[in-house]
Design an enzyme around this catalytic site. Structure first.
Site, PDB file in Angstrom:
ATOM      1  N   HIS A  89      -1.674   0.495   7.472  1.00  0.00           N
ATOM      2  CA  HIS A  89      -2.100   0.987   6.126  1.00  0.00           C
ATOM      3  C   HIS A  89      -1.848   2.371   6.085  1.00  0.00           C
ATOM      4  CE1 HIS A  89      -5.213  -0.021   3.117  1.00  0.00           C
ATOM      5  NE2 HIS A  89      -5.914   1.112   3.483  1.00  0.00           N
ATOM      6  N   ASP A 138      -8.089   5.755  -0.465  1.00  0.00           N
ATOM      7  CA  ASP A 138      -7.812   4.506  -0.029  1.00  0.00           C
ATOM      8  C   ASP A 138      -8.354   3.518  -1.249  1.00  0.00           C
ATOM      9  OD1 ASP A 138      -7.376   1.991   1.188  1.00  0.00           O
ATOM     10  OD2 ASP A 138      -8.762   2.861   2.975  1.00  0.00           O
ATOM     11  N   CYS A 173       0.957  -1.546  -0.070  1.00  0.00           N
ATOM     12  CA  CYS A 173       0.046   0.023   0.045  1.00  0.00           C
ATOM     13  C   CYS A 173       0.683   1.260   0.066  1.00  0.00           C
ATOM     14  CB  CYS A 173      -0.912   0.096   0.993  1.00  0.00           C
ATOM     15  SG  CYS A 173      -0.391   0.010   2.869  1.00  0.00           S
TER      16      CYS A 173
END
Length: 152
Positions: free
Chosen positions: A62, A77, A7
């Site tokens: 994250h 996101d 990510c």
């Protein structure tokens, strides 16, 4: 080609894209936001990989992209079910569920907000956090491209 296990690299690409493609005509500030906690079990709802719909997934960490403009703040996101460029208040309410008590205070989300320009200038990842020591090798998505080296 987004990989859910990289990510921070995907957000790097996104921050680079916004810096180089969308600057003209838009007046905004952008930030990279790291979400984690000491337990490395950070609950986020509305995630594509949640084990059960409506339940949180526990990420070790994250990374999301925050855009603040005259129109307000929004979040990108790449792992959410909420869509692309979600209004900030909606994203926070549905993803972090501040109104829902956590089963353990150690699961409380902690945030580190970094201006996107600083992130682009200094990001580096050797992907060592992705090694699956139980199997002696890297997880399946770690070879999706070159790791960041801190240089644009």
């Amino acid at each position: 080609d987004a990989s859910v296990t990289c990510c921070e690299e995907n957000i790097y690409k996104l921050a680079f894209k916004y810096k180089n493609l969308y600057v003209e005509g838009e007046d905004y500030d952008s930030y990279v936001v790291f979400v984690s906690n000491d337990a490395k079990q950070t609950p986020l709802w509305e995630q594509k990989l949640a084990p059960v719909e409506g339940q949180p997934i526990l990420w070790d960490y994250h990374v999301i992209f925050l855009i603040r403009s005259e129109e307000g703040a929004s979040v990108i996101d790449l792992d959410t079910n909420l869509g692309y460029r979600v209004p900030f208040d909606e994203y926070v309410k549905k993803t972090f569920r501040p109104d829902v008590p956590l089963s353990d205070p150690k699961l409380a989300q902690l945030f580190r907000v970094v201006p996107a320009g600083n992130f682009l200038d200094h990001f580096a990842s050797d992907r060592s956090h992705m090694i699956d020591y139980g199997y002696g090798g890297r997880t399946k998505s770690t070879d999706s491209g070159p790791p960041g080296d801190g240089n644009r």
